[in-house]
Scaffold this motif. Structure first.
Motif, PDB file in Angstrom:
ATOM      1  N   HIS A  55       0.949  -1.706  -0.111  1.00 32.15           N
ATOM      2  CA  HIS A  55       0.142   0.287  -0.159  1.00 32.15           C
ATOM      3  C   HIS A  55       1.014   1.013  -0.127  1.00 32.15           C
ATOM      4  O   HIS A  55       0.586   2.078  -0.618  1.00 32.15           O
ATOM      5  CB  HIS A  55      -0.636  -0.087   1.010  1.00 32.15           C
ATOM      6  N   ILE A  56       2.660   0.823   0.317  1.00 30.47           N
ATOM      7  CA  ILE A  56       2.970   2.364   0.471  1.00 30.47           C
ATOM      8  C   ILE A  56       4.230   1.980   0.211  1.00 30.47           C
ATOM      9  O   ILE A  56       4.813   0.992   1.275  1.00 30.47           O
ATOM     10  CB  ILE A  56       2.805   3.302   1.361  1.00 30.47           C
ATOM     11  N   CYS A  58       8.454   4.022   0.828  1.00 31.96           N
ATOM     12  CA  CYS A  58       8.653   5.314   1.535  1.00 31.96           C
ATOM     13  C   CYS A  58      10.574   4.932   0.093  1.00 31.96           C
ATOM     14  O   CYS A  58      11.038   4.567   1.302  1.00 31.96           O
ATOM     15  CB  CYS A  58       8.775   6.022   2.234  1.00 31.96           C
ATOM     16  N   ASN A  70       8.422   2.694   6.021  1.00 35.77           N
ATOM     17  CA  ASN A  70       7.073   1.861   5.489  1.00 35.77           C
ATOM     18  C   ASN A  70       6.127   1.980   6.405  1.00 35.77           C
ATOM     19  O   ASN A  70       4.775   2.186   6.542  1.00 35.77           O
ATOM     20  CB  ASN A  70       7.271   0.760   4.744  1.00 35.77           C
ATOM     21  N   CYS A  73       5.552   5.587   8.116  1.00 28.47           N
ATOM     22  CA  CYS A  73       4.586   6.099   7.485  1.00 28.47           C
ATOM     23  C   CYS A  73       3.540   5.972   7.315  1.00 28.47           C
ATOM     24  O   CYS A  73       2.149   6.506   7.196  1.00 28.47           O
ATOM     25  CB  CYS A  73       5.312   6.858   6.073  1.00 28.47           C
ATOM     26  N   PHE A  74       2.511   4.939   6.931  1.00 25.93           N
ATOM     27  CA  PHE A  74       1.638   4.191   6.854  1.00 25.93           C
ATOM     28  C   PHE A  74       0.595   4.575   7.945  1.00 25.93           C
ATOM     29  O   PHE A  74      -0.617   5.424   7.918  1.00 25.93           O
ATOM     30  CB  PHE A  74       1.023   2.636   6.608  1.00 25.93           C
ATOM     31  N   THR A  78       0.885  10.914   6.029  1.00 25.59           N
ATOM     32  CA  THR A  78       2.293  11.097   5.177  1.00 25.59           C
ATOM     33  C   THR A  78       1.323  13.040   4.563  1.00 25.59           C
ATOM     34  O   THR A  78       0.261  13.448   5.423  1.00 25.59           O
ATOM     35  CB  THR A  78       2.379  10.692   4.209  1.00 25.59           C
ATOM     36  N   TYR A 131      -6.335   7.452   4.327  1.00 28.18           N
ATOM     37  CA  TYR A 131      -5.855   5.828   3.886  1.00 28.18           C
ATOM     38  C   TYR A 131      -6.301   5.425   5.029  1.00 28.18           C
ATOM     39  O   TYR A 131      -6.737   4.297   3.992  1.00 28.18           O
ATOM     40  CB  TYR A 131      -5.471   6.264   2.887  1.00 28.18           C
ATOM     41  N   CYS A 291       7.033   9.227  -0.474  1.00 33.07           N
ATOM     42  CA  CYS A 291       6.187   7.990  -0.552  1.00 33.07           C
ATOM     43  C   CYS A 291       5.465   7.849  -1.698  1.00 33.07           C
ATOM     44  O   CYS A 291       4.806   8.503  -1.999  1.00 33.07           O
ATOM     45  CB  CYS A 291       4.990   8.108   0.753  1.00 33.07           C
ATOM     46  N   MET A 293       1.648   6.314  -2.688  1.00 37.74           N
ATOM     47  CA  MET A 293       1.192   5.845  -2.222  1.00 37.74           C
ATOM     48  C   MET A 293      -0.010   5.107  -3.567  1.00 37.74           C
ATOM     49  O   MET A 293      -1.015   5.247  -4.312  1.00 37.74           O
ATOM     50  CB  MET A 293       0.274   6.791  -1.925  1.00 37.74           C
TER      51      MET A 293
END
Length: 413
Positions: A55-56, A58, A70, A73-74, A78, A131, A291, A293
């Motif tokens: 899903h993400i 970085c 990762n 940030c998820f 972000t 998200y 990142c 997305m």
């Protein structure tokens, strides 16, 4: 893993098969069938990694492990930079700012990705945290669209099912014995069919089983459906920080006119993330990351489609209510209207006198109940019930003043 395996839960538990007992109209079914299916499919898409990968992802320096960045940030947020400074060297020109979604900058190569650029902590940023909650919100909205169906099903109380049971295959009742069609269906005997039809006629004439509140409850649920669409638009707009109301209009107007995708402002594909940690001496170190997305590739399509679906659903539900209003006004006043409504329910032409008797001497709940009874029965069986009810009403009113004059009789034919 194949596509069908991802949607196995839906195909197993949400089969699109004909409804055994029809207790509502098409607009109502769009709410609790088509819309719920839309949300379930959307939920599966945003939670499935086989189509979009992680899903993400970085990109950062080596000071922070990739999987740590990762995950961080998820599960935090972000952000994108609404504005970038034209000059970082001249402090007097810092106030001169250019929008980072400028198509000219993107086309000239001076802007790598919309929303990503240098910034300092004094500049405003736009955080994106929705998200994380998309699958939960989509699933919850799907459940909410099913509530009015459950409410109406509870209010209806199985009245139609009680009357229809035993008459699904009554048109084939040609024998004195009952015949089993399958595990749950059977062809009644001629005597059973006649007894059931007489029971419906008696119930209808007495007005005990079908009360006036039946139609009122259905209309209230239909109004609730319309208001619920408005509520869902408000919820979705609030969830997307006010970016949903004009989403479809913006996509329609600007999608082909600009190098910058209008959806990148709401569903950015490239964002920034900042990770802070302590260095060996105890000072705070800042690690800047860019990142990707991947999840927003699915999100922007889901919510764009949802915008157009909500517009269609609102318009269709409003038209359904206008039709309901027309039935209230015309059911007892227009012979042509009744002829049109019952045309698809009965083979051939209903006797004009029978139509007149039913429309003039039934209240709206009784009339509407007959309409739904017609949707659940074989046309030949319904024709027999309709004719019997008309005869019962004529007999009941025979001792009162004349029901119709000669001019009205001519107009019915």
């Amino acid at each position: 893993m194949s596509l069908m395996s991802s949607f196995g839960v839906i195909t197993k538990n949400f089969k699109l098969k004909p409804q055994q007992y029809i207790i509502d109209n098409l607009a109502f079914r769009l709410h609790y069938k088509a819309t719920v299916l839309f949300f379930l499919v959307g939920t599966i898409l945003v939670t499935s990694r086989q189509y979009i990968g992680e899903h993400i992802r970085c990109i950062a320096d080596k000071g922070v492990p990739e999987h740590v960045m990762n995950t961080f940030c998820f599960f935090t947020t972000t952000f994108t930079v609404p504005y970038v400074n034209e000059s970082k060297q001249d402090l007097e020109k810092i106030t001169l700012q250019i929008k980072n979604l400028d198509a000219k900058l993107l086309d000239s190569g001076n802007l790598a990705h919309p929303g990503v650029g240098p910034y300092d902590f004094s500049e405003p940023i736009k955080r994106h945290a929705y998200y994380q909650w998309v699958p939960f919100v989509l699933f919850g909205q799907g459940l909410m669209f099913y509530l009015t169906h459950l409410l109406w099903k509870k209010m209806e109380g199985g009245r139609l099912r009680y009357l229809v049971d035993g008459l699904r295959y009554a048109a084939f009742s040609l024998d004195e014995k009952q015949l089993q069609v399958d595990k749950d269906s059977k062809i009644p005997s001629k005597s059973d069919k006649e007894q059931k039809i007489q029971e419906i006629r008696n119930i209808f004439l007495q007005g005990i089983y079908i009360n006036r509140s039946w139609s009122m409850k259905l209309i209230l649920c239909e109004i609730a459906n319309l208001l619920h669409v408005v509520l869902q638009i408000y919820i979705t707009n609030a969830f997307l920080s006010g970016n949903f109301n004009n989403l479809g209009v913006d996509v329609w107007r600007n999608g082909l006119e600009s190098s910058v995708d209008v959806l990148d402002e709401v569903f950015p594909k490239i964002t920034k993330c900042t990770f802070h940690k302590y260095g060996p001496s105890g000072s705070i170190q800042l690690h800047d990351a860019m990142c990707v997305m991947a999840l927003n590739i699915i999100n922007d399509k889901i919510y764009t489609a949802l915008w157009f679906w909500f517009v269609f659903l609102f318009a269709f539900s409003a038209l359904a209510l206008l039709w309901r209003l027309a039935t209230i006004v015309l059911h007892a006043r227009s012979s042509s209207f009744n002829k049109m409504v019952f045309a698809s329910s009965c083979p051939g032409r209903l006797n004009p006198w029978n139509r007149f008797m039913v429309s003039k001497h039934c209240n709206y709940s009784d009339w509407l109940f007959l309409v739904y009874l017609a949707k659940n029965l074989d046309p030949m069986v319904f024709r027999e019930i309709f004719q019997g009810i008309a005869e019962d009403l004529e007999e009941k009113k025979s001792m009162k003043t004349p029901l119709i004059n000669s001019e009205e009789l001519v107009s019915l034919s």
